[in-house]
Design a protein around this motif. Structure first.
Motif, PDB file in Angstrom:
ATOM      1  N   MET A  87      -1.993 -13.605   0.331  1.00 48.00           N
ATOM      2  CA  MET A  87      -3.203 -13.197   0.366  1.00 48.00           C
ATOM      3  C   MET A  87      -3.175 -12.183   1.333  1.00 48.00           C
ATOM      4  O   MET A  87      -4.011 -11.078   0.912  1.00 48.00           O
ATOM      5  N   GLN A  88      -2.125 -11.217   1.570  1.00 48.44           N
ATOM      6  CA  GLN A  88      -2.501  -9.819   1.983  1.00 48.44           C
ATOM      7  C   GLN A  88      -1.667  -9.497   0.347  1.00 48.44           C
ATOM      8  O   GLN A  88      -2.088  -7.703  -0.362  1.00 48.44           O
ATOM      9  N   ARG A  89      -1.530  -9.723  -0.120  1.00 49.27           N
ATOM     10  CA  ARG A  89      -1.310  -9.140  -1.759  1.00 49.27           C
ATOM     11  C   ARG A  89      -2.443  -8.818  -2.217  1.00 49.27           C
ATOM     12  O   ARG A  89      -3.267  -8.081  -2.938  1.00 49.27           O
ATOM     13  N   ALA A  90      -3.154 -10.109  -2.344  1.00 47.52           N
ATOM     14  CA  ALA A  90      -4.842 -10.207  -2.462  1.00 47.52           C
ATOM     15  C   ALA A  90      -5.939  -8.940  -1.752  1.00 47.52           C
ATOM     16  O   ALA A  90      -6.690  -8.048  -2.556  1.00 47.52           O
ATOM     17  N   ALA A  91      -5.352  -8.799  -0.439  1.00 46.78           N
ATOM     18  CA  ALA A  91      -5.796  -8.053   0.172  1.00 46.78           C
ATOM     19  C   ALA A  91      -5.550  -6.242   0.080  1.00 46.78           C
ATOM     20  O   ALA A  91      -6.842  -5.380  -0.437  1.00 46.78           O
ATOM     21  N   ALA A  92      -3.935  -5.780  -0.142  1.00 46.91           N
ATOM     22  CA  ALA A  92      -3.604  -5.211  -0.611  1.00 46.91           C
ATOM     23  C   ALA A  92      -4.616  -4.819  -2.174  1.00 46.91           C
ATOM     24  O   ALA A  92      -4.332  -3.649  -2.358  1.00 46.91           O
ATOM     25  N   LYS A  93      -4.831  -5.601  -3.330  1.00 50.08           N
ATOM     26  CA  LYS A  93      -4.966  -5.258  -4.289  1.00 50.08           C
ATOM     27  C   LYS A  93      -7.006  -4.920  -4.063  1.00 50.08           C
ATOM     28  O   LYS A  93      -6.863  -4.204  -5.162  1.00 50.08           O
ATOM     29  N   LEU A 129       0.980  -1.056   0.583  1.00 48.26           N
ATOM     30  CA  LEU A 129       0.047   0.139  -0.115  1.00 48.26           C
ATOM     31  C   LEU A 129       0.811   1.010  -0.071  1.00 48.26           C
ATOM     32  O   LEU A 129      -0.100   2.480  -0.375  1.00 48.26           O
ATOM     33  N   THR A 130       2.372   1.062   0.170  1.00 46.76           N
ATOM     34  CA  THR A 130       3.104   2.468   0.574  1.00 46.76           C
ATOM     35  C   THR A 130       2.493   3.276  -0.525  1.00 46.76           C
ATOM     36  O   THR A 130       3.157   4.558  -0.596  1.00 46.76           O
ATOM     37  N   TRP A 131       3.461   2.870  -2.427  1.00 42.99           N
ATOM     38  CA  TRP A 131       3.304   3.470  -3.221  1.00 42.99           C
ATOM     39  C   TRP A 131       2.226   4.166  -3.644  1.00 42.99           C
ATOM     40  O   TRP A 131       2.351   5.442  -4.143  1.00 42.99           O
ATOM     41  N   ARG A 132       0.816   3.561  -2.602  1.00 44.25           N
ATOM     42  CA  ARG A 132      -0.192   4.467  -2.846  1.00 44.25           C
ATOM     43  C   ARG A 132      -0.531   5.243  -2.750  1.00 44.25           C
ATOM     44  O   ARG A 132      -1.910   6.580  -3.389  1.00 44.25           O
ATOM     45  N   PHE A 133      -0.703   5.572  -1.244  1.00 46.76           N
ATOM     46  CA  PHE A 133      -0.673   6.293  -0.418  1.00 46.76           C
ATOM     47  C   PHE A 133      -0.094   7.390   0.018  1.00 46.76           C
ATOM     48  O   PHE A 133       0.877   6.774   0.809  1.00 46.76           O
TER      49      PHE A 133
END
Length: 569
Positions: free
Chosen positions: A537-543, A437-441
């Motif tokens: 799973m963490q990547r899926a939630a981030a998506k 999420l870091t790059w988008r927020f």
């Protein structure tokens, strides 16, 4: 009629003994038919050799060379029918399999518990697919079939030919200590659909599967590894619920079934008798009533659930009398073979009983192509077991499992330019989810709270939150297996309750049952259930948070009155 060259090739592939498993006949009619290779091998066997074919020995490659050598001696001396691999490394496993096969006069069945693929036992160096609880949330069974094909490809590449999977137990007891996240869920139809897809994928890929744990281990609160569970249910309930997935998958051609160690008075009222030792359950119910004609495996014969009341090899004899074809992990296979031979002399078993099972085992080996066995090629083994396309499928499975509870209103309203707090609870470092999420927020801060955070730690983070207009909370369970309760202390649980009333978005990288131990979380407007803590799973939630993925999963279990089976936007 003119026979073309292409037709000749097709006929050769279909009928030549060296043809691959999926090009041969279906497994069940094949192993119950006569074959010249089977007869020729069978006729070379002594009575002792025949009994030895019914046993599989345990093997590890992470316990040192002395242990590996000891298994080799057992295989060479006793000429057992198979081996079950556990923890170790892929190259060491392949080397051991090659050695063990070279010592066996009759090629070995090589089995493995790979419910979520090779990573179940070889976690450090192979791919782990999602646990079956996560797969139970997926609405596209074709993905699970593809997973079965990839698992079969991995097994065959490593020289293994039996997967003790899928689990088709219906987990309708959140306190179940042994099945739980290993089940597709609580609904018999959903379990059957998912189990059928996984089974077909593996069998089409040339593996023998083993449905487990018959007649159903889902509604127990005792682990049969450590004691004998007792199922108090009526025969009618067992037939309509627990046995339903087994019945349907047997109809679909299941090649193997594993029988559990459970005491079930409504099916056999013999005191303290495990189901695996019950002739009524194995022969009358499984084989006759359900019509199963494949290979019947016992669960491990060194488990306390079976040896607690039947010691010193008596469990092995009774398991064969009950009708099992293959005994997994006897405490002492040499002793067991001697006792089975004695049981034949005593009339407790007939030689015909033994002979028919040996021929079925040999036919299974023939179906697998073991009449033309080749050593495992060690060249590029690690690369071949970590294929890019398999990793892509793994991520697709994770993406498809994410389940949104309550509402997507907070996710839709996210503004990536606003001040945003991203809190990881239950971890020790910045998580994959936070990094994604870091790059988008543009204006965010990451926080990490351990599961045992002090009141001062929690207060420091709570005070900081006043400066943020958006809060995203990730709940992690970083233990090896996602249990039904989170290991958070009371201070952390109270903080989660407060966050739920603050319009925070929750992402739960843990067993879905764990929500029941977090009173107040039902007030959260948006909850993403991601089932386990793995990076996929963490990547899926981030998506989902980044609005690149619409969650499509449905909850495979009922958690409490707020979150029920089938929930999901």
């Amino acid at each position: 009629m003119r026979v073309t060259a292409s037709l000749v090739i097709i006929l050769f592939l279909c009928f030549h003994p060296g043809a691959s498993a999926q090009q041969r006949s279906a497994f069940i009619p094949f192993v119950n038919s006569q074959h010249a290779w089977v007869d020729s091998v069978f006729n070379t066997l002594s009575d002792r050799d025949k009994v030895a074919q019914l046993f599989m020995v345990r093997a590890h490659t992470n316990l040192g060379q002395r242990y590996i050598d000891s298994v080799a001696r057992i295989i060479q001396q006793e000429q057992l029918g198979g081996v079950v691999l556990f923890q170790g490394g892929p190259v060491r496993h392949a080397q051991a399999i090659n050695r063990y096969q070279s010592l066996a006069k009759i090629p070995l069945l090589v089995a493995f518990d790979g419910e979520w693929g090779l990573g179940m036992r070889l976690a450090d160096s192979t791919i782990s697919f999602p646990y079956q609880m996560a797969l139970g949330a997926i609405q596209n069974e074709a993905l699970i079939y593809q997973m079965g094909r990839e698992v079969a490809r991995d097994f065959k590449r490593l020289g293994m030919n039996i997967n003790f999977a899928p689990v088709v137990d219906i987990n309708n007891n959140p306190r179940n200590p042994v099945i739980n996240f290993r089940s597709f869920g609580e609904d018999k139809h959903n379990v059957t659909r998912k189990g059928l897809s996984y089974m077909r994928g593996m069998m089409d890929g040339g593996l023998i599967v083993s449905l487990k744990h018959f007649p159903g281990h889902g509604d127990t609160d005792v682990d049969s590894h450590y004691d004998l569970p007792r199922l108090p249910f009526t025969a009618g309930r067992l037939d309509s619920l627990e046995m339903y997935p087994f019945r349907e998958l047997i109809k679909a051609g299941a090649s193997g079934v594993m029988v559990a160690h459970m005491n079930i008075p409504s099916l056999d009222n013999t005191p303290n008798l495990p189901s695996s030792l019950s002739k009524h359950i194995v022969t009358n119910v499984l084989k006759k009533r359900l019509g199963f004609q494949g290979l019947t495996f016992t669960d491990a014969m060194d488990m306390k659930g079976v040896v607690k009341h039947f010691r010193n090899g008596e469990a092995d004899v009774r398991a064969i009398i009950a009708g099992n074809d293959v005994l997994e992990l006897s405490e002492n296979s040499a002793r067991a073979i001697n006792m089975v031979l004695q049981a034949v002399k005593q009339g407790r078993l007939s030689q015909q009983d033994i002979d028919s099972r040996v021929k079925k085992i040999l036919a299974a080996k023939y179906w697998l192509g073991l009449d033309n066995i080749q050593p495992v090629d060690l060249h590029n083994l690690y690369r071949d077991l970590n294929r890019p396309q398999t990793a892509l499928l793994n991520q697709r499975l994770a993406d498809a499992s994410v389940t949104l509870l309550n509402s997507d209103s907070l996710i839709n309203a996210l503004d990536y330019s606003k001040r945003t707090a991203i809190i990881c609870i239950g971890g020790n470092t910045i998580s994959e989810f936070q990094n994604m999420l870091t790059w988008r927020f543009d204006n965010h801060m990451n926080y990490v709270l351990s599961p045992k955070a002090t009141a001062d730690d929690v207060a420091a983070v709570a005070n900081e939150l006043r400066r943020y207009s958006q809060v995203i909370v990730a709940l992690h369970d970083n233990r090896a297996r996602p249990r039904s309760t989170l290991h958070y202390n009371g201070t952390v649980r109270l903080f989660i309750n407060e966050l739920a009333s603050m319009n925070a978005i929750f992402c739960v990288f843990a067993n879905p049952y764990s929500l029941a131990g977090l009173p107040g979380i039902e007030a959260a407007k948006s909850i993403l259930i991601c089932y386990q803590n793995e990076d996929i799973m963490q990547r899926a939630a981030a998506k989902v948070i980044l609005k690149r993925l619409t969650p499509s999963g449905k909850l495979p279990v009922t958690i409490n009155s707020f979150f029920r089976y089938g929930d999901g936007k």
